[in-house]
Design an enzyme around this catalytic site. Structure first.
Site, PDB file in Angstrom:
ATOM      1  N   ARG A  18       0.762  -1.111   0.114  1.00 17.08           N
ATOM      2  CA  ARG A  18      -0.124   0.024   0.058  1.00 17.08           C
ATOM      3  C   ARG A  18       0.823   1.190   0.125  1.00 17.08           C
ATOM      4  O   ARG A  18       1.422   1.277   0.825  1.00 17.08           O
ATOM      5  CB  ARG A  18      -0.667  -0.197   1.169  1.00 17.08           C
ATOM      6  CG  ARG A  18      -1.600   1.500   1.375  1.00 17.08           C
ATOM      7  CD  ARG A  18      -2.358   1.348   2.836  1.00 17.08           C
ATOM      8  NE  ARG A  18      -2.860   2.727   3.021  1.00 17.08           N
ATOM      9  CZ  ARG A  18      -3.126   3.250   4.148  1.00 17.08           C
ATOM     10  NH1 ARG A  18      -2.751   2.540   5.371  1.00 17.08           N
ATOM     11  NH2 ARG A  18      -3.614   4.276   4.044  1.00 17.08           N
ATOM     12  N   TYR A  23       4.301   4.490   2.854  1.00 19.13           N
ATOM     13  CA  TYR A  23       4.472   3.356   4.170  1.00 19.13           C
ATOM     14  C   TYR A  23       5.826   2.413   3.902  1.00 19.13           C
ATOM     15  O   TYR A  23       5.865   1.757   4.788  1.00 19.13           O
ATOM     16  CB  TYR A  23       3.052   2.746   4.255  1.00 19.13           C
ATOM     17  CG  TYR A  23       2.130   3.508   4.533  1.00 19.13           C
ATOM     18  CD1 TYR A  23       1.968   4.010   5.697  1.00 19.13           C
ATOM     19  CD2 TYR A  23       1.158   3.822   3.467  1.00 19.13           C
ATOM     20  CE1 TYR A  23       0.870   5.036   6.071  1.00 19.13           C
ATOM     21  CE2 TYR A  23      -0.003   4.881   4.000  1.00 19.13           C
ATOM     22  CZ  TYR A  23      -0.159   5.097   5.113  1.00 19.13           C
ATOM     23  OH  TYR A  23      -1.147   6.046   5.254  1.00 19.13           O
ATOM     24  N   ASN A  72      -1.464   1.854  16.530  1.00 14.79           N
ATOM     25  CA  ASN A  72      -1.697   2.730  15.366  1.00 14.79           C
ATOM     26  C   ASN A  72      -3.144   2.354  14.753  1.00 14.79           C
ATOM     27  O   ASN A  72      -3.284   1.380  14.404  1.00 14.79           O
ATOM     28  CB  ASN A  72      -0.438   2.269  14.390  1.00 14.79           C
ATOM     29  CG  ASN A  72      -0.628   3.091  13.195  1.00 14.79           C
ATOM     30  OD1 ASN A  72      -1.670   3.781  12.835  1.00 14.79           O
ATOM     31  ND2 ASN A  72       0.210   3.049  12.354  1.00 14.79           N
ATOM     32  N   HIS A  78      -8.562   9.602  13.767  1.00 13.29           N
ATOM     33  CA  HIS A  78      -8.879  10.868  13.468  1.00 13.29           C
ATOM     34  C   HIS A  78     -10.487  10.599  13.540  1.00 13.29           C
ATOM     35  O   HIS A  78     -11.070  11.856  13.407  1.00 13.29           O
ATOM     36  CB  HIS A  78      -8.564  11.451  12.344  1.00 13.29           C
ATOM     37  CG  HIS A  78      -7.088  11.218  12.187  1.00 13.29           C
ATOM     38  ND1 HIS A  78      -6.214  11.591  12.798  1.00 13.29           N
ATOM     39  CD2 HIS A  78      -6.596  10.126  11.083  1.00 13.29           C
ATOM     40  CE1 HIS A  78      -4.975  11.172  12.309  1.00 13.29           C
ATOM     41  NE2 HIS A  78      -5.226  10.159  11.245  1.00 13.29           N
ATOM     42  N   ASP A  85     -12.273   6.729  23.765  1.00 21.14           N
ATOM     43  CA  ASP A  85     -12.774   6.513  25.324  1.00 21.14           C
ATOM     44  C   ASP A  85     -12.307   5.201  25.734  1.00 21.14           C
ATOM     45  O   ASP A  85     -12.105   4.768  26.863  1.00 21.14           O
ATOM     46  CB  ASP A  85     -14.309   6.448  24.902  1.00 21.14           C
ATOM     47  CG  ASP A  85     -15.129   7.714  24.848  1.00 21.14           C
ATOM     48  OD1 ASP A  85     -14.329   8.812  24.944  1.00 21.14           O
ATOM     49  OD2 ASP A  85     -16.234   7.689  24.490  1.00 21.14           O
ATOM     50  N   GLU A  96       0.489   5.839  21.081  1.00 20.32           N
ATOM     51  CA  GLU A  96      -0.070   6.359  19.647  1.00 20.32           C
ATOM     52  C   GLU A  96       1.087   6.205  18.733  1.00 20.32           C
ATOM     53  O   GLU A  96       2.199   7.098  19.083  1.00 20.32           O
ATOM     54  CB  GLU A  96      -1.036   7.545  19.789  1.00 20.32           C
ATOM     55  CG  GLU A  96      -1.635   7.625  18.466  1.00 20.32           C
ATOM     56  CD  GLU A  96      -2.409   9.076  18.305  1.00 20.32           C
ATOM     57  OE1 GLU A  96      -2.442   9.462  17.204  1.00 20.32           O
ATOM     58  OE2 GLU A  96      -2.864   9.446  19.445  1.00 20.32           O
ATOM     59  N   HIS A  98       2.282   6.498  14.510  1.00 24.83           N
ATOM     60  CA  HIS A  98       1.845   6.592  13.082  1.00 24.83           C
ATOM     61  C   HIS A  98       3.190   6.551  12.311  1.00 24.83           C
ATOM     62  O   HIS A  98       4.016   7.150  12.494  1.00 24.83           O
ATOM     63  CB  HIS A  98       1.429   7.920  12.853  1.00 24.83           C
ATOM     64  CG  HIS A  98      -0.333   8.203  13.472  1.00 24.83           C
ATOM     65  ND1 HIS A  98      -1.345   7.452  13.093  1.00 24.83           N
ATOM     66  CD2 HIS A  98      -0.367   8.526  14.730  1.00 24.83           C
ATOM     67  CE1 HIS A  98      -2.169   7.556  14.100  1.00 24.83           C
ATOM     68  NE2 HIS A  98      -1.839   8.266  14.983  1.00 24.83           N
ATOM     69  N   ILE A  99       2.985   6.003  11.311  1.00 29.69           N
ATOM     70  CA  ILE A  99       4.178   5.649  10.137  1.00 29.69           C
ATOM     71  C   ILE A  99       4.478   6.853   9.560  1.00 29.69           C
ATOM     72  O   ILE A  99       5.645   7.355   9.654  1.00 29.69           O
ATOM     73  CB  ILE A  99       3.810   4.618   9.332  1.00 29.69           C
ATOM     74  CG1 ILE A  99       3.792   3.075  10.059  1.00 29.69           C
ATOM     75  CG2 ILE A  99       5.194   4.259   8.422  1.00 29.69           C
ATOM     76  CD1 ILE A  99       3.082   2.235   9.348  1.00 29.69           C
ATOM     77  N   SER A 100       3.500   7.492   9.047  1.00 26.37           N
ATOM     78  CA  SER A 100       3.742   8.800   8.383  1.00 26.37           C
ATOM     79  C   SER A 100       3.559  10.057   9.322  1.00 26.37           C
ATOM     80  O   SER A 100       3.216   9.896  10.461  1.00 26.37           O
ATOM     81  CB  SER A 100       2.537   9.086   7.167  1.00 26.37           C
ATOM     82  OG  SER A 100       1.620   9.081   7.734  1.00 26.37           O
ATOM     83  N   ARG A 105       0.229  15.973   6.371  1.00 27.70           N
ATOM     84  CA  ARG A 105      -0.820  15.384   5.492  1.00 27.70           C
ATOM     85  C   ARG A 105      -2.087  16.087   5.421  1.00 27.70           C
ATOM     86  O   ARG A 105      -2.073  17.257   5.812  1.00 27.70           O
ATOM     87  CB  ARG A 105      -1.147  13.686   5.597  1.00 27.70           C
ATOM     88  CG  ARG A 105       0.342  13.104   5.641  1.00 27.70           C
ATOM     89  CD  ARG A 105       0.225  11.480   5.797  1.00 27.70           C
ATOM     90  NE  ARG A 105      -0.730  10.965   4.935  1.00 27.70           N
ATOM     91  CZ  ARG A 105      -1.311   9.800   4.979  1.00 27.70           C
ATOM     92  NH1 ARG A 105      -0.950   8.825   6.012  1.00 27.70           N
ATOM     93  NH2 ARG A 105      -1.970   9.355   4.092  1.00 27.70           N
ATOM     94  N   ARG A 109      -6.135  14.852   9.478  1.00 25.03           N
ATOM     95  CA  ARG A 109      -5.201  13.838  10.165  1.00 25.03           C
ATOM     96  C   ARG A 109      -4.615  14.502  11.429  1.00 25.03           C
ATOM     97  O   ARG A 109      -3.674  13.733  11.926  1.00 25.03           O
ATOM     98  CB  ARG A 109      -4.298  13.261   9.047  1.00 25.03           C
ATOM     99  CG  ARG A 109      -4.937  12.166   8.178  1.00 25.03           C
ATOM    100  CD  ARG A 109      -3.690  11.787   7.229  1.00 25.03           C
ATOM    101  NE  ARG A 109      -4.455  11.091   5.890  1.00 25.03           N
ATOM    102  CZ  ARG A 109      -4.984   9.982   6.131  1.00 25.03           C
ATOM    103  NH1 ARG A 109      -4.985   9.133   7.114  1.00 25.03           N
ATOM    104  NH2 ARG A 109      -5.573   9.562   4.860  1.00 25.03           N
TER     105      ARG A 109
END
Length: 142
Positions: A18, A23, A72, A78, A85, A96, A98-100, A105, A109
């Site tokens: 992907r 990524y 992730n 978002h 919750d 948390e 995130h790869i990017s 972006r 996001r």
């Protein structure tokens, strides 16, 4: 021995194929195998789902007995008040990831429903974001 779980959200099962410009070309399975080899004294488990409720169920299942959760939630970060919750409701600390770099972006996001309840947030270091989160658990007394 620390017991950590990586929980991945939607479309992260497609890593390696992907959008490789965002990524990378490595599948998550390949990355996870390498990570486990580098940290043999840490129990690392992985869970991935494209379904919001399954992610919430997994957070509730592990959220009171594990040493740490690397989350992730992908696009659900978002949009999902429910996942935010769930993170707030559990005792196990969550990082948390995130790869990017989500802040480079689309504007949507830039919002996270998880971050206010997380131990920390790591973004933009590719798959290394997961390892940085793992290291944060090893460096802490959590």
């Amino acid at each position: 021995m620390k017991k950590l779980i990586i929980i991945n959200g939607p479309n992260l099962n497609l890593l390696g194929v992907r959008e490789p410009d965002i990524y990378g070309n490595l599948s998550f399975t390949e990355f996870l195998d390498n990570l486990k080899q580098r940290y043999p004294n840490v129990t690392i488990t992985h869970f991935q789902s494209n379904i919001e409720g399954a992610i919430i169920d997994k957070l509730q299942e592990v959220g009171f007995s594990w040493d740490g959760i690397i989350l992730n939630a992908a696009a659900y970060t978002h949009t999902s008040v429910g996942i935010g919750d769930a993170v707030a409701a559990i005792k196990t600390p969550v990082v948390e990831v995130h790869i990017s770099n989500t802040f480079s972006r689309e504007d949507f996001r830039h919002q996270s429903f998880i971050a206010p309840h997380a131990k920390g947030v790591i973004v933009g270091f590719g798959l290394q974001s997961y390892e940085l989160a793992l290291q944060s658990f090893l460096a802490s007394h959590v």
